[in-house]
Write a protein that holds these residues in place. Structure first.
Motif, PDB file in Angstrom:
ATOM      1  N   GLY A 169       0.621  -1.228  -0.027  1.00 52.47           N
ATOM      2  CA  GLY A 169       0.046   0.013  -0.096  1.00 52.47           C
ATOM      3  C   GLY A 169       0.939   1.256   0.027  1.00 52.47           C
ATOM      4  O   GLY A 169       0.382   2.239  -0.635  1.00 52.47           O
ATOM      5  N   TRP A 170       2.023   1.229   0.578  1.00 51.65           N
ATOM      6  CA  TRP A 170       2.864   2.499   0.856  1.00 51.65           C
ATOM      7  C   TRP A 170       4.182   2.102   0.083  1.00 51.65           C
ATOM      8  O   TRP A 170       4.636   1.070   0.078  1.00 51.65           O
ATOM      9  CB  TRP A 170       3.177   2.782   2.294  1.00 51.65           C
ATOM     10  N   TRP A 171       4.579   3.180  -0.801  1.00 54.61           N
ATOM     11  CA  TRP A 171       5.847   3.085  -1.542  1.00 54.61           C
ATOM     12  C   TRP A 171       6.474   4.403  -1.099  1.00 54.61           C
ATOM     13  O   TRP A 171       5.895   5.563  -0.758  1.00 54.61           O
ATOM     14  CB  TRP A 171       5.511   3.085  -2.892  1.00 54.61           C
ATOM     15  N   ALA A 364       1.531   4.350  -4.743  1.00 59.14           N
ATOM     16  CA  ALA A 364       2.086   4.413  -5.974  1.00 59.14           C
ATOM     17  C   ALA A 364       1.414   3.374  -6.987  1.00 59.14           C
ATOM     18  O   ALA A 364       1.555   3.386  -8.243  1.00 59.14           O
ATOM     19  CB  ALA A 364       3.777   4.432  -6.029  1.00 59.14           C
ATOM     20  N   HIS A 365       1.315   2.097  -6.424  1.00 58.10           N
ATOM     21  CA  HIS A 365       0.919   0.988  -7.455  1.00 58.10           C
ATOM     22  C   HIS A 365      -0.440   1.455  -7.929  1.00 58.10           C
ATOM     23  O   HIS A 365      -1.462   2.002  -7.396  1.00 58.10           O
ATOM     24  CB  HIS A 365       0.426  -0.111  -6.355  1.00 58.10           C
ATOM     25  N   PRO A 366      -0.621   1.173  -9.344  1.00 58.95           N
ATOM     26  CA  PRO A 366      -1.590   1.631 -10.060  1.00 58.95           C
ATOM     27  C   PRO A 366      -2.934   1.028  -9.593  1.00 58.95           C
ATOM     28  O   PRO A 366      -4.111   1.897  -9.798  1.00 58.95           O
ATOM     29  CB  PRO A 366      -1.289   1.059 -11.478  1.00 58.95           C
ATOM     30  N   SER A 367      -3.010   0.265  -9.045  1.00 59.01           N
ATOM     31  CA  SER A 367      -4.425  -0.339  -8.509  1.00 59.01           C
ATOM     32  C   SER A 367      -5.031   0.471  -7.178  1.00 59.01           C
ATOM     33  O   SER A 367      -6.112   0.356  -6.816  1.00 59.01           O
ATOM     34  CB  SER A 367      -4.499  -1.953  -7.757  1.00 59.01           C
ATOM     35  N   ASP A 368      -4.214   1.335  -6.722  1.00 56.78           N
ATOM     36  CA  ASP A 368      -4.595   2.404  -5.615  1.00 56.78           C
ATOM     37  C   ASP A 368      -4.427   3.718  -6.076  1.00 56.78           C
ATOM     38  O   ASP A 368      -4.406   4.572  -5.168  1.00 56.78           O
ATOM     39  CB  ASP A 368      -3.419   2.034  -4.450  1.00 56.78           C
ATOM     40  N   ARG A 369      -5.005   4.083  -7.216  1.00 53.92           N
ATOM     41  CA  ARG A 369      -5.126   5.212  -7.858  1.00 53.92           C
ATOM     42  C   ARG A 369      -6.167   6.052  -6.968  1.00 53.92           C
ATOM     43  O   ARG A 369      -5.975   7.229  -6.814  1.00 53.92           O
ATOM     44  CB  ARG A 369      -5.414   5.221  -9.550  1.00 53.92           C
ATOM     45  N   TYR A 370      -7.255   5.100  -6.724  1.00 57.86           N
ATOM     46  CA  TYR A 370      -8.392   6.112  -5.959  1.00 57.86           C
ATOM     47  C   TYR A 370      -7.866   6.542  -4.522  1.00 57.86           C
ATOM     48  O   TYR A 370      -8.490   7.577  -4.180  1.00 57.86           O
ATOM     49  CB  TYR A 370      -9.477   5.010  -5.724  1.00 57.86           C
ATOM     50  N   ASP A 432      10.265   7.115  -9.278  1.00 55.94           N
ATOM     51  CA  ASP A 432       9.366   6.992 -10.415  1.00 55.94           C
ATOM     52  C   ASP A 432       9.231   5.600 -10.773  1.00 55.94           C
ATOM     53  O   ASP A 432       8.506   5.055 -11.511  1.00 55.94           O
ATOM     54  CB  ASP A 432       9.955   7.939 -11.658  1.00 55.94           C
ATOM     55  N   SER A 433      10.312   4.661 -10.076  1.00 51.74           N
ATOM     56  CA  SER A 433       9.930   3.084 -10.325  1.00 51.74           C
ATOM     57  C   SER A 433       9.942   2.288  -8.895  1.00 51.74           C
ATOM     58  O   SER A 433      10.994   2.811  -8.231  1.00 51.74           O
ATOM     59  CB  SER A 433      10.900   2.638 -11.242  1.00 51.74           C
ATOM     60  N   TRP A 434       9.503   1.489  -8.756  1.00 51.75           N
ATOM     61  CA  TRP A 434       9.208   0.695  -7.487  1.00 51.75           C
ATOM     62  C   TRP A 434       9.456  -0.712  -7.293  1.00 51.75           C
ATOM     63  O   TRP A 434       9.356  -1.435  -6.522  1.00 51.75           O
ATOM     64  CB  TRP A 434       7.900   1.140  -6.978  1.00 51.75           C
ATOM     65  N   GLU A 435       9.685  -1.480  -8.599  1.00 58.54           N
ATOM     66  CA  GLU A 435       9.633  -2.948  -8.759  1.00 58.54           C
ATOM     67  C   GLU A 435       8.466  -3.526  -8.093  1.00 58.54           C
ATOM     68  O   GLU A 435       8.525  -4.555  -7.292  1.00 58.54           O
ATOM     69  CB  GLU A 435      10.846  -3.428  -7.860  1.00 58.54           C
ATOM     70  N   ILE A 605       0.005 -10.550 -12.336  1.00 60.51           N
ATOM     71  CA  ILE A 605       0.410  -9.390 -12.064  1.00 60.51           C
ATOM     72  C   ILE A 605       1.438  -8.703 -12.744  1.00 60.51           C
ATOM     73  O   ILE A 605       2.654  -9.173 -12.852  1.00 60.51           O
ATOM     74  CB  ILE A 605       0.767  -9.403 -10.552  1.00 60.51           C
ATOM     75  N   LEU A 606       1.145  -7.602 -13.391  1.00 59.30           N
ATOM     76  CA  LEU A 606       2.075  -6.772 -14.135  1.00 59.30           C
ATOM     77  C   LEU A 606       2.577  -5.876 -13.333  1.00 59.30           C
ATOM     78  O   LEU A 606       2.216  -4.978 -12.588  1.00 59.30           O
ATOM     79  CB  LEU A 606       1.451  -6.409 -15.628  1.00 59.30           C
ATOM     80  N   ASP A 607       3.999  -5.090 -13.644  1.00 60.02           N
ATOM     81  CA  ASP A 607       4.365  -3.970 -13.156  1.00 60.02           C
ATOM     82  C   ASP A 607       3.973  -2.813 -14.001  1.00 60.02           C
ATOM     83  O   ASP A 607       4.458  -2.683 -15.227  1.00 60.02           O
ATOM     84  CB  ASP A 607       5.932  -4.044 -13.037  1.00 60.02           C
ATOM     85  N   LEU A 608       3.081  -2.163 -13.715  1.00 65.09           N
ATOM     86  CA  LEU A 608       2.325  -0.944 -14.603  1.00 65.09           C
ATOM     87  C   LEU A 608       3.236   0.108 -14.674  1.00 65.09           C
ATOM     88  O   LEU A 608       2.746   1.292 -15.179  1.00 65.09           O
ATOM     89  CB  LEU A 608       0.941  -0.870 -14.510  1.00 65.09           C
TER      90      LEU A 608
END
Length: 608
Positions: A169-171, A364-370, A432-435, A605-608
């Motif tokens: 959840g946190w990056w 930062a994860h795209p699934s947590d944009r909301y 700007d990238s987090w693996e 699961i892809l790294d978007l």
């Protein structure tokens, strides 16, 4: 010499006595020692203090002129105290009354608690010696990670330098300096404030363990050990030093430090005072009421959190009043209150230098944009601007990764531009990238664990968790990343009154929670016996409740009181063939039958 700081209960009230407290001011006497206390009640929110005037120790009585039942009057010199704010109103701007901690108990009672001794840093005070240029340097790395250089010694705070926190959840918002891990491994000592993974980062400590497993790491003696998960993490650190509260730890003739407990979360949170040649650096980290609100004034450097947003509430809640507009208004108001509180705290403590930190994370994860779009956080620049307005004598520092504060220069001339060295122009400040794929795949590897082939894992897990005799029914639903149901996911009810697993909600009156959990994170938490902070603070679930009340006892248990050893799944697998699987049915909610599987397989699961 100094003795260990401890919590002392001064007054206990049972639920009936709490129920009889009236709105406003209440006077209560301890049956043990006859001492009197003042309790202020407002909509089931409590404040308390000793019945003793700070002027010359007189007793307070009800102020007959006060129609709002907020003030009391001293019988010695008619000084007046507003108990709702703990400020003296006659004479104005004179003192702040020392508050006692109010602990509301699970059975409806409450306790008034005091830390003793209240100011342990006063044991063996030192006169400050002049610091040379370059002698004391404070370097900001990222989030709550600071490197403090005292002469030849390097002291590191809360190193989170790689990987996520709270499951996925946190990056990290800031890019740590390129040599951050090397400098961590070269540190002489490390302080880790508490067990949350944005402060105790196992991916970071794995690097340390491979290169310097014996570096001394100091933690407070909290009731839940900070490193409770160390053995299971397989990170081989060999020199964890559990330290008593309120006692100076001497590193050499000039350097010492003291760990203090939090008044609101003494089971978990700590903060630290470092003393070098009589110069004090106070880091309150995430404490809600560090040291019960009693802190040293006029320290050389004060660091506190500032951002807010470190909770699933209200972003992860749905149904009822939880519309996007309600959430936005609530978050805006809460952040404003936090900003004003921090500014007032800094003004009252009057440090020479103030630095807001421990709030630099991003969803930062795209699934947590909301969540990222909704969970607006305070800005360090805004807080420092407010402090500059309220207390212009305090030097404020908004840190950038790799920036260095030279304490000697800053104390000699707070306006000097040479006191702070910012990173060179063009240095990368933001990640700007987090693996993502690496860490998300590790979580999702739990999905295919053999234990989840047997429904009886549910009873085994919640029996291990050890929470019951509480009138709450929880529906737990495994979902995909979008919190939509999946064909192969479990969907079940747990009745915590008797720890049963019914097929439908019971007929009796009961509180109800519905929790949708991302399947990979939930199964990882279950498999490894992790705390539910990974789900709740990590924004990995969505929650609905009826009635809309916070179940403190339930959440405290699953967030801080689960057993220290994970469930014995080896024993479970031996037993599983002898258990009648039909004893734990899935709830007959009709969910999970016709839903499409949505990318929850770790391979998808892809790294978007």
């Amino acid at each position: 010499t100094s003795s260990e700081e401890e919590l002392h209960v001064l007054l206990s009230l049972d639920a009936e006595a709490v129920g009889s407290l009236k709105e406003g001011v209440n006077f209560k006497k301890s049956p043990e020692d006859g001492k009197c206390y003042i309790i202020f009640k407002s909509n089931n929110y409590f404040k308390a203090c000793k019945n003793q005037c700070k002027h010359q120790g007189g007793l307070f009585v009800k102020d007959v002129e006060d129609l709002d039942a907020m003030t009391v009057k001293c019988t010695k010199h008619n000084w007046k105290l507003n108990v709702s704010t703990m400020k003296y109103v006659n004479p104005p701007d004179s003192f702040l009354q020392d508050e006692l901690e109010v602990e509301v108990l699970d059975d409806g009672g409450l306790q008034l608690v005091e830390l003793s001794p209240v100011d342990p840093w006063m044991a063996d005070p030192r006169e400050p010696l002049e610091l040379q240029e370059g002698e004391v340097k404070v370097t900001y790395f990222t989030h709550a990670c600071m490197e403090l250089q005292f002469g030849e010694r390097r002291f590191m705070f809360d190193p989170w330098l790689k990987g996520p926190a709270f499951a996925r959840g946190w990056w990290l918002l800031h890019e740590p300096p390129a040599d951050a891990l090397d400098r961590l491994c070269a540190a002489d000592l490390i302080y880790i404030s508490h067990m949350h993974s944005d402060h105790l980062s196992y991916p970071t400590l794995k690097v340390l363990a491979e290169r310097r497993p014996d570096v001394p790491i100091y933690v407070g003696d909290t009731s839940r050990p900070v490193f409770w998960y160390l053995e299971q993490s397989q990170v081989k650190l060999t020199n964890i030093k559990v330290t008593p509260f309120g006692v100076w730890q001497h590193i050499d003739d000039h350097l010492r430090f003291m760990i203090l407990m939090d008044g609101v979360h003494p089971e978990m949170d700590t903060c630290i005072i470092v003393d070098y040649k009589g110069h004090l650096i106070l880091n309150t980290v995430d404490c809600t009421r560090p040291n019960g609100g009693r802190l040293p004034q006029n320290v050389d450097v004060l660091m506190t959190d500032f951002a807010g947003g470190a909770s699933g509430f209200p972003m992860t809640f749905y149904g009822g009043k939880y519309s996007d507009s309600w959430k936005a208004e609530f978050i805006k108001n809460e952040r404003k209150k936090l900003l004003n509180y921090k500014a007032t705290l800094v003004k009252s403590l009057q440090p020479r230098i103030y630095c807001p930190f421990a709030g630099y994370f991003v969803e930062a994860h795209p699934s947590d944009r909301y969540i990222k779009d909704t969970n607006i956080k305070n800005s360090a620049e805004h807080l420092n601007a407010l402090i500059n307005k309220l207390a212009p004598a305090i030097k404020t520092w908004t840190p950038q990764p790799g920036a260095v504060l030279d304490l000697g220069l800053a104390l000699r001339d707070p306006t000097s531009s040479e006191a702070i060295t910012n990173p060179p122009a063009g240095a990368k400040l933001y990640k700007d990238s987090w693996e993502f794929y690496l860490y998300v795949n590790e979580l999702n590897s739990a999905i295919k664990s053999d234990i989840f082939k047997h429904q009886s894992w549910i009873q085994f897990y919640y029996t291990w968790a050890g929470f019951q005799n509480y009138n709450l029914v929880v529906r737990v639903i495994e979902t995909d990343d979008k919190f939509e149901c999946i064909t192969d996911g479990y969907d079940y009810l747990v009745d915590f009154l008797d720890l049963s697993f019914p097929t439908k909600r019971p007929d009796r009156e009961h509180a109800y929670l519905e929790i949708k959990n991302r399947i990979g994170v939930m199964r990882y938490v279950v498999l490894h016996g992790c705390l539910w902070d990974d789900l709740y603070i990590g924004f990995q679930n969505r929650i609905s409740r009826d009635p809309d009340i916070y179940h403190h006892k339930f959440w405290k248990h699953f967030q801080a009181e689960l057993p220290l050893c994970r469930p014995d799944w080896e024993q479970f697998q031996k037993q599983v063939f002898y258990i009648d699987e039909s004893t734990i049915p899935l709830s007959d909610t009709g969910m999970g039958n016709d839903c499409a599987l949505s990318g929850i397989d770790s391979g998808l699961i892809l790294d978007l």
